[in-house]
Write an enzyme that holds these catalytic residues in place. Structure first.
Site, mmCIF file in Angstrom:
data_model
loop_
_atom_site.group_PDB
_atom_site.id
_atom_site.type_symbol
_atom_site.label_atom_id
_atom_site.label_comp_id
_atom_site.label_asym_id
_atom_site.label_seq_id
_atom_site.Cartn_x
_atom_site.Cartn_y
_atom_site.Cartn_z
ATOM 1 N N TYR A 184 -4.730 3.964 8.039
ATOM 2 C CA TYR A 184 -6.102 3.470 8.200
ATOM 3 C C TYR A 184 -6.672 3.852 9.557
ATOM 4 O O TYR A 184 -6.487 4.979 9.999
ATOM 5 C CB TYR A 184 -6.153 1.946 7.942
ATOM 6 C CG TYR A 184 -5.360 1.595 6.729
ATOM 7 C CD1 TYR A 184 -5.818 1.974 5.467
ATOM 8 C CD2 TYR A 184 -4.126 0.949 6.801
ATOM 9 C CE1 TYR A 184 -5.067 1.710 4.331
ATOM 10 C CE2 TYR A 184 -3.376 0.682 5.665
ATOM 11 C CZ TYR A 184 -3.855 1.063 4.440
ATOM 12 O OH TYR A 184 -3.124 0.811 3.341
ATOM 13 N N LYS A 227 0.381 3.412 -2.949
ATOM 14 C CA LYS A 227 -0.789 4.293 -3.121
ATOM 15 C C LYS A 227 -0.411 5.773 -3.089
ATOM 16 O O LYS A 227 -1.091 6.601 -3.677
ATOM 17 C CB LYS A 227 -1.840 3.965 -2.043
ATOM 18 C CG LYS A 227 -2.459 2.579 -2.252
ATOM 19 C CD LYS A 227 -3.282 2.105 -1.068
ATOM 20 C CE LYS A 227 -3.807 0.685 -1.323
ATOM 21 N NZ LYS A 227 -4.371 0.046 -0.148
ATOM 22 N N TYR A 262 -3.709 -2.779 -10.238
ATOM 23 C CA TYR A 262 -3.570 -2.555 -8.797
ATOM 24 C C TYR A 262 -2.672 -3.629 -8.146
ATOM 25 O O TYR A 262 -1.779 -3.311 -7.356
ATOM 26 C CB TYR A 262 -4.961 -2.523 -8.145
ATOM 27 C CG TYR A 262 -4.927 -2.477 -6.641
ATOM 28 C CD1 TYR A 262 -4.663 -1.292 -5.956
ATOM 29 C CD2 TYR A 262 -5.153 -3.629 -5.886
ATOM 30 C CE1 TYR A 262 -4.622 -1.256 -4.571
ATOM 31 C CE2 TYR A 262 -5.116 -3.596 -4.490
ATOM 32 C CZ TYR A 262 -4.846 -2.413 -3.847
ATOM 33 O OH TYR A 262 -4.796 -2.380 -2.473
ATOM 34 N N VAL A 274 1.215 -3.653 3.872
ATOM 35 C CA VAL A 274 1.204 -4.934 4.585
ATOM 36 C C VAL A 274 2.471 -5.766 4.365
ATOM 37 O O VAL A 274 2.643 -6.797 5.006
ATOM 38 C CB VAL A 274 -0.030 -5.826 4.268
ATOM 39 C CG1 VAL A 274 -1.283 -5.319 4.930
ATOM 40 C CG2 VAL A 274 -0.206 -6.032 2.789
ATOM 41 N N SER A 289 0.797 -1.236 0.000
ATOM 42 C CA SER A 289 0.000 0.000 0.000
ATOM 43 C C SER A 289 0.826 1.281 0.000
ATOM 44 O O SER A 289 0.263 2.356 -0.201
ATOM 45 C CB SER A 289 -0.941 0.015 1.198
ATOM 46 O OG SER A 289 -1.987 -0.899 0.989
#
Ligand code: DON
Length: 310
Positions: A246, A70, A194, A264, A67
């Site tokens: 998050y 992103k 993705y 992760v 991630s």
């Protein structure tokens, strides 16, 4: 800090600080290829605005950035479509896990922010723009190689395949968003792109270098190249601070006080505005899916340097 900071001493001290916790946390096992990674690894790299670097531990070992990608796809998409992106994705913390679907129905397929999976799928859709996934993946890869000034960066196809084989949750998110017409490319193409962006394999040294423009108002201080405009860079930092971890973003701001983005794979990119870009990696995760030892290392670094933005 009044005396000059010795970066070599700093990374060594942080490395010492985390020793008692090394190996803590659980590696991500919902992506089978990530479950095989040794949790006792730890790397840290700092790249400063003045061109100094310091690194320690497994800082040159490539890992799956997941991630953390992103942040870079958000930057790329803002460059491509500008503020129009904000019609399709919000910029509020979700207070939910990274792969949550619950808010999407109530909020009519507009993901809360670009750093949760749902938002990142929309961002990836904006980058795809009708092209085949391989073309978009090649663009993302070239972008990261350019930012890190390192042509060796690659996509780990085994990780991408492993995630594609088990990516039921992301497939649900993408189909759900598409049902609200907030994806314009085929779901399969968005997912393929993705999964490949998440499977980018980079070391802490490469990642810290790639993020340096975010510490400098969107300009790479080493090359002088403008990556994004200053306003976009400030906004990306703001979103990293509020959404980058998050439902644990508040805790990260409390403990570290720097814009950060976790993955992760155990990586975290943190930005100390006007000072440095910092990448840390240790695969064991906490309950929120963020690197346990990585966050401890950044907490130690922030305390030792006073780099918290607060
Ligand atoms: O989509 C996923 O589930 C992974 N490729 C990335 C998730 C992730 O890194 C969450 N970060 N802490």
């Amino acid at each position: 800090m009044t005396q000059k900071l010795d970066l070599g001493e700093l990374v060594a001290a942080v490395h010492r600080d985390i020793q008692p916790q090394l190996g803590s946390g659980r590696v991500a096992d919902y992506i089978p290829a990530l479950a095989r990674v040794d949790p006792r690894q730890f790397g840290l790299a700092i790249a400063t605005s003045s061109g100094e670097t310091a690194s320690v531990g497994d800082c040159a070992v490539p890992f799956s950035i997941q991630s953390v990608s992103k942040v870079f796809t958000l930057t790329l998409a803002l460059g491509r479509v500008g503020d129009a992106l904000w019609r399709r994705v919000g910029r509020e913390p979700s207070g939910s896990p990274f792969n949550s679907i619950v808010q999407l129905e109530r909020e009519l397929g507009i993901p809360r922010n670009p750093l949760i999976n749902a938002g990142a799928l929309v961002v990836t859709d904006a980058i795809l723009a009708g092209r085949p996934p391989q073309v978009a993946v090649a663009e993302i890869l070239a972008y990261l190689r350019d930012l890190a000034d390192d042509p060796r960066i690659r996509v780990d196809r085994e990780v991408a395949k492993s995630e594609a084989d088990t990516g039921f949750r992301n497939a649900s998110l993408a189909n759900f968003i598409r049902s609200f017409s907030n994806l314009s490319n085929p779901v399969a193409d968005v997912l393929e792109t993705y999964f490949n962006q998440c499977a980018l394999s980079m070391s802490c040294i490469q990642l810290a270098r790639a993020g340096l423009f975010l510490a400098h108002g969107g300009v790479d201080p080493i090359t002088g190249h403008r990556v994004v405009d200053g306003q976009a860079a400030r906004r990306i930092n703001a979103i990293m601070m509020t959404c980058g971890h998050y439902d644990a973003s508040g805790d990260f701001a409390f403990r570290v006080g720097l814009p950060g983005k976790s993955g992760v794979g155990g990586g975290i990119l943190a930005i100390a505005p006007r000072r440095a870009s910092i990448a840390v990696w240790s695969p064991g995760l906490n309950a929120a899916g963020n690197s346990l030892v990585g966050a401890l290392a950044l907490e130690s670094l922030s305390r030792r340097t006073g780099w918290s933005v607060f």
